[in-house]
Design a protein around this motif. Structure first.
Motif, PDB file in Angstrom:
ATOM      1  N   ARG A  32      29.654  32.963  42.823  1.00  0.00           N
ATOM      2  CA  ARG A  32      29.903  31.680  43.810  1.00  0.00           C
ATOM      3  C   ARG A  32      31.138  31.884  44.368  1.00  0.00           C
ATOM      4  O   ARG A  32      32.211  32.191  43.518  1.00  0.00           O
ATOM      5  N   SER A  37      31.357  22.407  40.826  1.00  0.00           N
ATOM      6  CA  SER A  37      30.113  21.819  41.073  1.00  0.00           C
ATOM      7  C   SER A  37      30.109  20.256  40.780  1.00  0.00           C
ATOM      8  O   SER A  37      30.977  19.653  40.166  1.00  0.00           O
ATOM      9  N   GLY A  65      30.909  36.051  46.515  1.00  0.00           N
ATOM     10  CA  GLY A  65      30.465  34.623  46.969  1.00  0.00           C
ATOM     11  C   GLY A  65      29.953  34.672  48.382  1.00  0.00           C
ATOM     12  O   GLY A  65      30.726  35.726  48.977  1.00  0.00           O
ATOM     13  N   ARG A  71      27.200  29.436  53.494  1.00  0.00           N
ATOM     14  CA  ARG A  71      26.761  28.353  52.380  1.00  0.00           C
ATOM     15  C   ARG A  71      26.237  27.339  53.552  1.00  0.00           C
ATOM     16  O   ARG A  71      25.219  26.599  53.351  1.00  0.00           O
ATOM     17  N   CYS A 115      24.361  31.378  40.690  1.00  0.00           N
ATOM     18  CA  CYS A 115      24.424  30.604  41.805  1.00  0.00           C
ATOM     19  C   CYS A 115      23.962  29.312  41.764  1.00  0.00           C
ATOM     20  O   CYS A 115      23.156  28.980  40.616  1.00  0.00           O
ATOM     21  N   TYR A 116      24.008  28.579  42.682  1.00  0.00           N
ATOM     22  CA  TYR A 116      23.438  27.205  42.813  1.00  0.00           C
ATOM     23  C   TYR A 116      21.894  27.204  42.951  1.00  0.00           C
ATOM     24  O   TYR A 116      21.054  26.542  42.190  1.00  0.00           O
ATOM     25  N   CYS A 123      18.807  32.223  48.493  1.00  0.00           N
ATOM     26  CA  CYS A 123      20.316  32.553  47.754  1.00  0.00           C
ATOM     27  C   CYS A 123      20.823  33.810  47.969  1.00  0.00           C
ATOM     28  O   CYS A 123      20.073  35.042  47.900  1.00  0.00           O
TER      29      CYS A 123
END
Length: 143
Positions: A32, A37, A65, A71, A115-116, A123
């Motif tokens: 990231r 978060s 990232g 993003r 990652c998220y 992603c």
């Protein structure tokens, strides 16, 4: 070489750690850009502490990232823009150096890119592996 990937979207720390442990992951490589978060326990410092308590190493490779524009595109499910922005990121010398480091780390012990996003198709970690880990066996973990 085998490289795992995992996203922490919609999971708990307990489920996350259990999934990593069950897969035999010994190291998490955080890819990231901003290791922060809103999900409890998944910001860099608390995440590293939880992983350490579970016997899992933590490494953050910030240059791998996604830049803000990428993003933002990912949030809108604009995968074409995400791919274009991230391709530019991977051309940077720092990203190239950290991609080489990622591969070295993954060769040393079982590692998971973090990652998220739960779905790796949405992603940048998938784009990263497609560009930099050609020939690696990729195992996407879900928790």
């Amino acid at each position: 070489m085998k490289i795992f990937t995992i996203g922490y979207e919609a999971t708990t720390m307990a489920a996350f750690l259990s999934t990593l442990t069950a897969a035999g992951v010994e190291q998490v490589i955080d890819v990231r850009a901003l290791p922060l978060s809103r999900r409890p326990g998944f910001s860099k410092t608390s995440l590293a502490a939880s992983l350490s308590a579970a016997g899992i190493a933590y490494v953050h490779l910030k240059a791998l990232g996604t830049p803000k524009a990428g993003r933002d595109a990912a949030k809108k499910a604009d995968l074409a823009t995400l791919e274009a922005v991230y391709a530019g990121q991977l051309e940077l010398p720092e990203a190239q150096a950290q991609a080489a480091r990622m591969l070295e780390l993954a060769a040393e012990r079982p590692s998971a890119l973090l990652c998220y996003e739960r779905d790796p198709r949405h992603c940048h970690r998938t784009l990263l592996l497609e560009a930099e880990a050609v020939g690696a066996e990729v195992v996407d973990l879900y928790c």
